[in-house]
Design an enzyme around this catalytic site. Structure first.
Site, mmCIF file in Angstrom:
data_model
loop_
_atom_site.group_PDB
_atom_site.id
_atom_site.type_symbol
_atom_site.label_atom_id
_atom_site.label_comp_id
_atom_site.label_asym_id
_atom_site.label_seq_id
_atom_site.Cartn_x
_atom_site.Cartn_y
_atom_site.Cartn_z
ATOM 1 N N ARG A 56 71.457 16.876 -9.100
ATOM 2 C CA ARG A 56 72.587 16.746 -10.018
ATOM 3 C C ARG A 56 72.102 16.011 -11.274
ATOM 4 O O ARG A 56 70.999 15.505 -11.336
ATOM 5 C CB ARG A 56 73.756 16.006 -9.357
ATOM 6 N N GLY A 57 72.977 16.013 -12.285
ATOM 7 C CA GLY A 57 72.585 15.530 -13.603
ATOM 8 C C GLY A 57 72.155 16.731 -14.431
ATOM 9 O O GLY A 57 71.339 17.545 -13.984
ATOM 10 N N ALA A 58 72.728 16.864 -15.625
ATOM 11 C CA ALA A 58 72.511 18.082 -16.412
ATOM 12 C C ALA A 58 71.031 18.444 -16.598
ATOM 13 O O ALA A 58 70.629 19.584 -16.321
ATOM 14 C CB ALA A 58 73.211 17.954 -17.769
ATOM 15 N N ARG A 99 77.618 25.912 -10.829
ATOM 16 C CA ARG A 99 78.416 24.846 -11.441
ATOM 17 C C ARG A 99 78.775 25.267 -12.868
ATOM 18 O O ARG A 99 77.885 25.595 -13.643
ATOM 19 C CB ARG A 99 77.675 23.507 -11.447
ATOM 20 N N GLN A 206 78.348 7.999 -7.692
ATOM 21 C CA GLN A 206 76.990 8.141 -8.239
ATOM 22 C C GLN A 206 76.487 6.836 -8.850
ATOM 23 O O GLN A 206 75.293 6.553 -8.838
ATOM 24 C CB GLN A 206 76.934 9.257 -9.294
ATOM 25 N N ASP A 247 77.520 16.319 -19.778
ATOM 26 C CA ASP A 247 77.162 17.639 -19.262
ATOM 27 C C ASP A 247 77.363 18.735 -20.291
ATOM 28 O O ASP A 247 76.790 19.816 -20.172
ATOM 29 C CB ASP A 247 77.972 17.941 -18.009
ATOM 30 N N ASN A 257 81.928 14.613 -19.490
ATOM 31 C CA ASN A 257 81.060 13.829 -18.612
ATOM 32 C C ASN A 257 81.840 13.517 -17.335
ATOM 33 O O ASN A 257 83.002 13.884 -17.183
ATOM 34 C CB ASN A 257 80.604 12.537 -19.306
ATOM 35 N N LYS A 258 81.169 12.867 -16.405
ATOM 36 C CA LYS A 258 81.774 12.558 -15.109
ATOM 37 C C LYS A 258 83.157 11.945 -15.274
ATOM 38 O O LYS A 258 83.388 11.129 -16.157
ATOM 39 C CB LYS A 258 80.856 11.603 -14.338
#
EC number: 5.3.1.23
Length: 365
Positions: A56-58, A99, A206, A247, A257-258
């Site tokens: 995970r993480g762009a 995703r 996270q 993202d 973003n998250k």
């Protein structure tokens, strides 16, 4: 396969095992308790790893997708270009469906597809080799980009500052340094002695499981806080700047973003703390005019009601709204830190300058 090492920073977030035709990742759903390294060989395994947040993480998603489509292309058993491309396209579109919000996923896959399209006159074997080279370059580029973001980000803070971050835009979200954490890691190397506050980042934690873990493992002075404590630490004057990743960035500077990032931004505005977005230019989507057009991924209710708990912590049958991301309005953002400089409002203008610098750099390669 299971491995035990004392320091998470000793592992590559994503790597290519070309000999065994596998993408190798840290299973981030098991951290911090267990460090498990897994090899992904099939389209289903790669898709699942991205969807289930094992990777995970762009930026890391982009690297995993590039290596993944190369591994799958390697296994296409034909010497006919048209047949090869048809199967490649099918696998590419499948991975791209894992995703929807992180633009790096489609960016990396489109870049790999361009290699196939640009080399239709070459043999399939040659195209496979070129795909490997491009996937390796995407990862090498990620490291260079994060370092550059760190250098620019470091100009926005001074030694001893308090920095708050949300979610994980660290090494575990990239190949090295991270995006939002890049200034922190470079500052650590140079004796800046930052004091970092890491939001736990509900519901997937996270910040607690990943950011606090990797910063502590690197010797950074990090304090974990619940998401709803960010206003308190800002009001106390303990936070001088906020760095978060993203993202997707819209053309007007709105950023996805998250979930919870927009709350941090609104509180930061109240207490006059500058909010900076760390964004590789690959995450800036000039085809998306504003944040209103960014598709927000909706995730399973169990992440809120059951995950991480020994027993269910919400009543059976209760309705749950669980968006993975929110959009932070560009008016709440003090600057967007890219590998080609810091974009400032109005972003529609400053992005033009950033991309002009990128174009010059690519021509001078």
């Amino acid at each position: 396969m299971m491995e035990e090492k004392k320091n998470i920073m000793d592992y590559d977030t994503v790597s290519l095992d070309d000999e065994n035709s596998a993408v190798v990742i840290i299973d981030q759903t098991k951290l911090p308790g267990t460090t498990e390294i897994i090899a992904l060989k099939t389209a289903q395994e790669i898709w699942d790893a991205i969807y289930l947040l094992q990777v995970r993480g762009a930026p890391a998603i982009g690297v995993a997708a590039a290596y993944g489509i190369y591994v799958l292309a390697k296994g296409i058993d034909t010497d006919n270009y048209d047949a090869f491309y048809a199967e490649f396209k099918k696998q590419k579109e499948y991975l791209d469906s894992s995703r929807p919000t992180a633009v790096n996923l489609s960016w990396a896959l489109n870049r790999m597809e361009q290699v196939v399209l640009n080399n239709a006159d070459k043999s399939v074997a040659e195209i496979k080799q070129l795909l490997k080279e491009e996937s390796v370059e995407i990862q090498d580029e990620d490291i260079r980009v994060c370092k550059a973001i760190g250098e620019y980000g470091l100009t926005l803070v001074k030694p001893g500052d308090g920095i708050l971050t949300h979610c994980n835009a660290g090494k575990l979200a990239t190949s090295k340094y991270g995006t939002a954490t890049a200034p922190i890691y470079l500052g650590q190397e140079r004796g800046y002695n930052f004091r970092v506050f890491a939001d736990e980042t509900r519901p997937l934690l996270q910040g607690a499981r990943l950011t606090a873990f990797e910063l502590q493992s690197s010797g950074v002075d990090v304090t974990l806080i619940c998401d709803n404590m960010s206003a308190t630490v800002m009001k106390n004057g303990w936070v001088d700047a906020i760095f978060v990743g993203c993202d997707r960035v819209a053309a007007n500077g709105d950023t996805a973003n998250k979930i919870g990032t927009s709350v941090v931004a609104a509180v930061a505005k109240q207490y006059n703390v500058p909010m900076y977005i760390a964004a590789p230019t690959s995450t800036i989507d000039m085809n998306t005019p504003t944040g209103d057009q960014i598709k927000i991924e909706q995730r399973k209710p169990e992440e809120v009601t059951e995950m991480w708990y020994k027993e269910r912590m919400a009543p059976e049958g209760v309705k749950v709204f669980n968006p993975a991301f929110d959009v932070t309005d560009h008016e709440l953002i003090a600057g967007i830190v890219t590998e080609f400089g810091i974009a400032r409002p109005p972003y529609t203008e400053s992005f033009k300058e950033i991309f002009a610098k990128k174009e010059v750099a690519q021509k001078n390669k």
